[in-house]
Design a protein around this motif. Structure first.
Motif, PDB file in Angstrom:
ATOM      1  N   GLN A 196      14.015  99.437  79.417  1.00 51.59           N
ATOM      2  CA  GLN A 196      14.042  99.740  77.993  1.00 51.59           C
ATOM      3  C   GLN A 196      13.000 100.822  77.747  1.00 51.59           C
ATOM      4  O   GLN A 196      11.813 100.586  77.932  1.00 51.59           O
ATOM      5  CB  GLN A 196      13.669  98.463  77.243  1.00 51.59           C
ATOM      6  N   TRP A 197      13.430 101.999  77.360  1.00 52.88           N
ATOM      7  CA  TRP A 197      12.462 103.071  77.133  1.00 52.88           C
ATOM      8  C   TRP A 197      12.044 103.104  75.675  1.00 52.88           C
ATOM      9  O   TRP A 197      10.998 103.616  75.325  1.00 52.88           O
ATOM     10  CB  TRP A 197      13.051 104.422  77.525  1.00 52.88           C
ATOM     11  N   ILE A 198      12.915 102.601  74.803  1.00 54.42           N
ATOM     12  CA  ILE A 198      12.581 102.553  73.382  1.00 54.42           C
ATOM     13  C   ILE A 198      13.157 101.252  72.843  1.00 54.42           C
ATOM     14  O   ILE A 198      14.235 100.834  73.247  1.00 54.42           O
ATOM     15  CB  ILE A 198      13.134 103.795  72.625  1.00 54.42           C
ATOM     16  N   ARG A 199      12.397 100.555  71.995  1.00 55.01           N
ATOM     17  CA  ARG A 199      12.901  99.304  71.444  1.00 55.01           C
ATOM     18  C   ARG A 199      12.531  99.216  69.973  1.00 55.01           C
ATOM     19  O   ARG A 199      11.617  99.890  69.512  1.00 55.01           O
ATOM     20  CB  ARG A 199      12.344  98.111  72.228  1.00 55.01           C
ATOM     21  N   SER A 257       9.734 105.144  82.051  1.00 61.42           N
ATOM     22  CA  SER A 257       9.502 105.003  80.608  1.00 61.42           C
ATOM     23  C   SER A 257       9.963 106.272  79.913  1.00 61.42           C
ATOM     24  O   SER A 257      10.357 107.233  80.568  1.00 61.42           O
ATOM     25  CB  SER A 257       8.027 104.758  80.325  1.00 61.42           C
ATOM     26  N   CYS A 258       9.892 106.247  78.594  1.00 55.13           N
ATOM     27  CA  CYS A 258      10.282 107.415  77.785  1.00 55.13           C
ATOM     28  C   CYS A 258       9.556 108.648  78.296  1.00 55.13           C
ATOM     29  O   CYS A 258       8.342 108.633  78.464  1.00 55.13           O
ATOM     30  CB  CYS A 258       9.929 107.162  76.323  1.00 55.13           C
ATOM     31  N   ASN A 259      10.307 109.712  78.557  1.00 53.20           N
ATOM     32  CA  ASN A 259       9.663 110.958  78.975  1.00 53.20           C
ATOM     33  C   ASN A 259       9.974 112.081  77.988  1.00 53.20           C
ATOM     34  O   ASN A 259      10.055 113.230  78.352  1.00 53.20           O
ATOM     35  CB  ASN A 259      10.088 111.331  80.389  1.00 53.20           C
ATOM     36  N   LEU A 260      10.146 111.688  76.731  1.00 56.20           N
ATOM     37  CA  LEU A 260      10.495 112.634  75.660  1.00 56.20           C
ATOM     38  C   LEU A 260      11.703 113.487  76.047  1.00 56.20           C
ATOM     39  O   LEU A 260      11.746 114.673  75.763  1.00 56.20           O
ATOM     40  CB  LEU A 260       9.297 113.523  75.306  1.00 56.20           C
ATOM     41  N   ALA A 287       5.293 116.152  70.343  1.00 64.78           N
ATOM     42  CA  ALA A 287       4.838 114.978  69.594  1.00 64.78           C
ATOM     43  C   ALA A 287       5.990 114.398  68.789  1.00 64.78           C
ATOM     44  O   ALA A 287       7.005 115.058  68.567  1.00 64.78           O
ATOM     45  CB  ALA A 287       3.701 115.359  68.671  1.00 64.78           C
ATOM     46  N   ILE A 288       5.811 113.146  68.384  1.00 72.37           N
ATOM     47  CA  ILE A 288       6.798 112.483  67.538  1.00 72.37           C
ATOM     48  C   ILE A 288       6.073 111.834  66.378  1.00 72.37           C
ATOM     49  O   ILE A 288       4.969 111.300  66.546  1.00 72.37           O
ATOM     50  CB  ILE A 288       7.596 111.434  68.354  1.00 72.37           C
ATOM     51  N   ASN A 289       6.673 111.932  65.203  1.00 75.64           N
ATOM     52  CA  ASN A 289       6.166 111.160  64.077  1.00 75.64           C
ATOM     53  C   ASN A 289       7.270 110.213  63.639  1.00 75.64           C
ATOM     54  O   ASN A 289       8.430 110.597  63.550  1.00 75.64           O
ATOM     55  CB  ASN A 289       5.784 112.107  62.928  1.00 75.64           C
ATOM     56  N   ALA A 332      17.027 112.768  72.123  1.00 75.64           N
ATOM     57  CA  ALA A 332      18.243 112.014  71.816  1.00 75.64           C
ATOM     58  C   ALA A 332      18.008 111.051  70.656  1.00 75.64           C
ATOM     59  O   ALA A 332      18.874 110.882  69.789  1.00 75.64           O
ATOM     60  CB  ALA A 332      18.705 111.252  73.049  1.00 75.64           C
ATOM     61  N   CYS A 333      16.820 110.417  70.620  1.00 77.22           N
ATOM     62  CA  CYS A 333      16.583 109.424  69.565  1.00 77.22           C
ATOM     63  C   CYS A 333      16.449 110.088  68.196  1.00 77.22           C
ATOM     64  O   CYS A 333      16.953 109.583  67.198  1.00 77.22           O
ATOM     65  CB  CYS A 333      15.356 108.575  69.881  1.00 77.22           C
ATOM     66  N   GLU A 334      15.780 111.241  68.154  1.00 76.89           N
ATOM     67  CA  GLU A 334      15.651 111.934  66.872  1.00 76.89           C
ATOM     68  C   GLU A 334      17.019 112.394  66.385  1.00 76.89           C
ATOM     69  O   GLU A 334      17.374 112.227  65.219  1.00 76.89           O
ATOM     70  CB  GLU A 334      14.731 113.152  66.991  1.00 76.89           C
ATOM     71  N   ALA A 384      21.091 105.735  71.667  1.00 81.75           N
ATOM     72  CA  ALA A 384      21.120 107.138  72.085  1.00 81.75           C
ATOM     73  C   ALA A 384      20.294 107.330  73.337  1.00 81.75           C
ATOM     74  O   ALA A 384      20.674 108.080  74.239  1.00 81.75           O
ATOM     75  CB  ALA A 384      20.591 108.030  70.971  1.00 81.75           C
ATOM     76  N   CYS A 385      19.165 106.645  73.415  1.00 81.19           N
ATOM     77  CA  CYS A 385      18.301 106.761  74.595  1.00 81.19           C
ATOM     78  C   CYS A 385      19.030 106.220  75.824  1.00 81.19           C
ATOM     79  O   CYS A 385      18.982 106.821  76.894  1.00 81.19           O
ATOM     80  CB  CYS A 385      16.997 106.011  74.365  1.00 81.19           C
ATOM     81  N   VAL A 386      19.717 105.093  75.649  1.00 78.32           N
ATOM     82  CA  VAL A 386      20.476 104.499  76.747  1.00 78.32           C
ATOM     83  C   VAL A 386      21.554 105.478  77.231  1.00 78.32           C
ATOM     84  O   VAL A 386      21.708 105.723  78.429  1.00 78.32           O
ATOM     85  CB  VAL A 386      21.108 103.161  76.315  1.00 78.32           C
ATOM     86  N   GLU A 390      21.655 108.768  76.750  1.00 80.84           N
ATOM     87  CA  GLU A 390      21.082 110.018  77.260  1.00 80.84           C
ATOM     88  C   GLU A 390      20.601 109.857  78.699  1.00 80.84           C
ATOM     89  O   GLU A 390      20.793 110.730  79.527  1.00 80.84           O
ATOM     90  CB  GLU A 390      19.916 110.444  76.361  1.00 80.84           C
ATOM     91  N   ASN A 391      19.942 108.740  78.964  1.00 74.50           N
ATOM     92  CA  ASN A 391      19.297 108.584  80.269  1.00 74.50           C
ATOM     93  C   ASN A 391      20.044 107.631  81.203  1.00 74.50           C
ATOM     94  O   ASN A 391      19.532 107.292  82.267  1.00 74.50           O
ATOM     95  CB  ASN A 391      17.860 108.120  80.064  1.00 74.50           C
ATOM     96  N   GLY A 392      21.224 107.212  80.799  1.00 75.84           N
ATOM     97  CA  GLY A 392      22.027 106.326  81.636  1.00 75.84           C
ATOM     98  C   GLY A 392      21.339 105.011  81.940  1.00 75.84           C
ATOM     99  O   GLY A 392      21.398 104.510  83.060  1.00 75.84           O
TER     100      GLY A 392
HETATM  101  S1  SF4 Z   1      12.392 110.771  73.430  1.00 74.78           S
HETATM  102 FE1  SF4 Z   1      12.010 108.991  74.735  1.00 74.78          FE
HETATM  103  S2  SF4 Z   1      12.719 107.222  73.524  1.00 74.78           S
HETATM  104 FE2  SF4 Z   1      13.603 109.055  72.581  1.00 74.78          FE
HETATM  105  S3  SF4 Z   1      15.628 109.242  73.557  1.00 74.78           S
HETATM  106 FE3  SF4 Z   1      14.215 110.533  74.744  1.00 74.78          FE
HETATM  107  S4  SF4 Z   1      13.485 109.220  76.418  1.00 74.78           S
HETATM  108 FE4  SF4 Z   1      14.430 107.856  74.850  1.00 74.78          FE
END
Ligand code: SF4
Ligand code: SF4
Lengths: 250, 159
Positions: free
Chosen positions: A90-93, A182-185, A54-56, A198-200, A72-74, A76-78
């Protein structure tokens, strides 16, 4: 640092000892615990519903103008695009919201909300959009036919479609033309034992700490503590999608 | 005339199976060097790998995508890591390039594979990982620790 200084002015002896132990363990012991915890799920084990990723997001800490999580997401996931914002993935905006009454501006990161009742899974004709046992909602790109029903069904506009031939994908994030993604955590790095997405990590490195990731089933995880100590809510809770991504400080 | 037909049939029967498994008991000799060149055997006996590698890959892909199993033995990423050739300067050559490991057999057996429209054809780390490797370990621990202390102070959480 500022916070420690502030506290020191009125520390009792007992508090001082407790705080120093916390600080020392933070520097010397916790990194060790973290690296040990990395071996938590053996590579050959199946994910189980016992884990609840989970994410808060604390919107009061999210800084206007900062896009570290997105970058960071860009990285991490190329997710390098073609400079075509209309169609690039765009997985996170970052969203910017203005309260009409008070003119107060809030910014927040928006990614896949990892619903427990995901509409994208309901509509997918091939079963490619699926929810993993540990709560990660993702696309099996081997079976995705690119119909984009799921993009239509998602109330949060979390999914992107790959329109063009890609090169330079990273090993940990295969992706290609004709599929939705999409974002797959950060599933690859989590499965390999990473404690953070990566985003955290990026948000922490910037010192903003707006994003908190973790396992809800563990009462001591960062995200459990965050949810316990702050009031948090799901976006559009009226839809009863039971997202695993929650927002605090609205 | 029937004689000729028979000979033709024999010729076809003998040659088709041979050409459909192009590298039976024959070592690959490709441009460049790979880790696999130095090893005697793949993750399964060579014979098995030549005929059944795609079954292993299919099985592994279901396990990985749906169940999160990340064992290395039958993973495509690991195949690439081991079989990719490097040129004299040490740069990896895409494994699906002409004359490279995946491509030679698949051209010979006329099998069109689609793996590399999505999967990286050389081992490629994500940039965020490369960046954090550059970061010295100390600054990383320091900043993590600082963040955690701040976090505990803010949330008044004591272990
Ligand atoms: S958790 Fe999701 S939004 Fe955050 S960096 Fe990973 S893929 Fe991107
Ligand atoms: S685009 Fe792919 S994942 Fe989405 S609904 Fe269609 S087949 Fe399923």
């Amino acid at each position: 640092m500022r916070l420690i200084m502030k506290d020191r002015t009125h520390l009792t002896r007992r508090e001082f000892i407790v705080k120093s132990i916390t600080a020392i363990s933070a520097v010397y012991i916790i990194p060790d615990i973290i690296s040990k915890a990395e071996a938590s799920k053996p590579l050959d084990a199946e994910v189980s519903p016992k884990t609840k990723w989970a994410i808060n997001v604390d919107v009061t800490k999210c800084v206007d103008g900062c896009t570290s999580c997105v970058e960071a997401c860009v990285d991490e996931n190329g997710l390098y695009g073609f400079d075509r914002p209309e169609t690039d993935s765009q997985w996170i905006r970052k969203l910017r919201i203005k309260d009409i009454k008070t003119d107060k501006v809030t910014t927040l990161p928006m990614m896949c909300q990892h619903c427990e009742n995901p509409p994208c899974v309901d509509v997918c004709p091939t079963g490619a959009s699926f929810r993993r046992e540990d709560g990660i909602v993702m696309v099996n790109q081997h079976t995705c036919i690119g119909c984009r029903y799921c993009m239509m069904a998602c109330p949060f506009k979390a999914r992107s479609f790959v329109h063009e031939n890609l090169t330079e994908q990273v090993t940990s994030a295969p992706r290609g033309k004709g599929c939705v993604e999409s974002c797959n955590l950060c599933v690859n790095r989590i499965d390999h034992g990473s404690e953070t997405t990566a985003c955290e990590e990026a948000c922490m490195k910037e010192g903003h700490n707006a994003i908190t990731f973790g396992d809800l089933s563990e009462p001591d995880s960062r995200v459990s503590i965050a949810i316990k100590t702050k009031s948090s809510r799901r976006l559009r809770a009226d839809m009863r999608l039971k997202q695993r991504v929650t927002y605090s400080g609205f | 005339m029937p004689q000729l037909k028979k000979i033709l049939a024999v010729v076809i029967m003998v040659f088709i199976p041979i050409s459909s498994f192009s590298h039976d008991n024959e070592k690959h000799s490709l441009k460049g060097m790979s880790k696999a060149d130095k090893l005697d055997q793949c993750v399964e006996p060579t014979e098995k790998m030549q005929k059944h590698h795609f079954e292993y890959l299919y099985h592994q892909r279901e396990n990985t995508v749906e169940k999160g199993i990340r064992t290395k033995n039958h993973s495509l990423a690991n195949c690439i890591d081991c079989h990719v050739s490097h040129d004299e300067e040490g740069n990896a050559i895409p494994i699906n390039d002409e004359g490279q490991f995946c491509q030679t057999c698949h051209v010979k057996t006329a099998v069109n594979i689609d793996c590399f429209s999505c999967h990286a054809s050389i081992p490629r780390d994500s940039l965020s990982r490369t960046k954090s490797q550059v970061h010295s370990r100390n600054t990383h621990i320091e900043s993590t620790a600082k963040n955690l202390v701040e976090y505990y102070n803010e949330t008044n959480y004591e272990r």
